[in-house]
Design an enzyme around this catalytic site. Structure first.
Site, PDB file in Angstrom:
ATOM      1  CB  THR A   1       0.123  -6.361   1.330  1.00  0.00           C
ATOM      2  OG1 THR A   1      -0.350  -6.600   2.698  1.00  0.00           O
ATOM      3  CG2 THR A   1      -0.338  -5.182   0.556  1.00  0.00           C
TER       4      THR A   1
ATOM      5  CE1 TYR B   1      -1.355  -5.412  11.509  1.00  0.00           C
ATOM      6  CE2 TYR B   1      -3.538  -5.871  11.734  1.00  0.00           C
ATOM      7  CZ  TYR B   1      -2.526  -5.278  11.073  1.00  0.00           C
ATOM      8  OH  TYR B   1      -2.934  -4.575   9.713  1.00  0.00           O
TER       9      TYR B   1
ATOM     10  CB  ILE C   1      -1.015  -0.139   1.116  1.00  0.00           C
ATOM     11  CG1 ILE C   1      -1.923  -1.241   1.299  1.00  0.00           C
ATOM     12  CG2 ILE C   1      -1.752   1.049   1.424  1.00  0.00           C
ATOM     13  CD1 ILE C   1      -2.713  -1.161   2.547  1.00  0.00           C
TER      14      ILE C   1
END
Length: 269
Positions: free
Chosen positions: A200, A172, A20
């Site tokens: 990704t 996370y 990104i």
């Protein structure tokens, strides 16, 4: 195609060497912005710049590079000083660099859980150091690339490193909640955005399928455009402004997070 609204803008994109971040940098540069590419190392940042020049035809004069390994907080200060010196006015900071929390509990040399540090604390420190360049007239803005997973998170105030009970998904998600809460800090104008699930290195955290990084990056680039009006602390799911997790914009939570982050990055009042 140059865009008159972005032609005079200077934007720093963290984690601009892939995914990104790289696509955000490419689209901004194609629309005429001056883009500062951050990479973990000089070599990675320079390689990203060469790709933009060689494959996307970007004018080299509109690109510059800086590097810092966000797993080492001391490295964040050098690029921050360089940026403030070279660009006393910074229009946009895109806090994008991120990692998936590892399977095993991992602590950096600074003593922080690695995902919490790379995804949030390093960006917190960088934003604080760049504050003089972001609050000039006209004021700049910060775009935090967050995640919808912040909705499943809680910040373990007494144990942000999750040393007592570690889960990679929870670690996370906590880092993404912190980044979302940080957008409501009144010191700079900022928003956070879940740009979508894309293909990704972070894809395994979310799902098995995603769209291209180029498609996802358009939602980040949109928020860099000065013609798009933003409200401090706003949260976007792609192009739609929605409410973040309950309490994410609560003043007490924002202040408490700032106090915790200052402690963990070694900043004093």
């Amino acid at each position: 195609m140059p865009d008159s609204a972005l032609c005079s803008r200077t934007v720093l994109v963290t984690g601009a060497t892939s995914g990104i971040g790289f696509e955000t940098a490419r689209q901004l540069a194609e629309r005429g912005a001056t883009v500062l590419l951050h990479g973990r190392t000089d070599d990675e940042a320079l390689a990203a710049a060469d790709r933009l020049i060689g494959t996307a035809g970007i004018d080299a004069g509109r690109l510059s590079v800086c590097s810092a390994d966000f797993a080492r907080l001391e490295e964040v200060e050098t690029p921050a000083r360089t940026v403030v010196t070279a660009h006393p006015h910074l229009d946009v900071l895109v806090d994008n660099a991120g990692i998936a929390a590892p399977e095993r509990h991992t602590v950096t040399a600074d003593g922080n859980e690695v995902a919490f540090q790379v995804n949030f604390l390093a960006h917190y420190l960088l934003t604080c150091l760049l504050e003089p360049a972001l609050i000039g007239d006209p004021g700049g803005r910060v775009v935090n690339v967050s995640s919808s997973l912040h909705r499943s998170a809680s910040i373990h105030w007494a144990d942000p490193n999750r040393a007592r009970r570690y889960s990679r998904l929870a670690a996370y998600a906590q880092s993404q909640l912190a980044l979302t809460v940080f957008a409501a800090d009144p010191r700079v104008t900022a928003v956070s955005v879940h740009p979508g699930v894309c293909e990704t290195a972070l894809l395994p955290v979310y799902a098995h399928q995603g769209v291209s990084a180029s498609e996802v990056a358009t939602h980040v680039v949109r928020l860099c455009d000065p013609t798009v009006e933003i409200v401090n602390g706003a949260y976007y799911d792609r192009d739609e402004r929605v409410e973040p997790a309950p309490g994410a914009t609560d003043d007490r939570t924002v202040r408490r997070l700032g106090t915790l982050a200052d402690l963990l990055v070694g900043r004093t009042a």
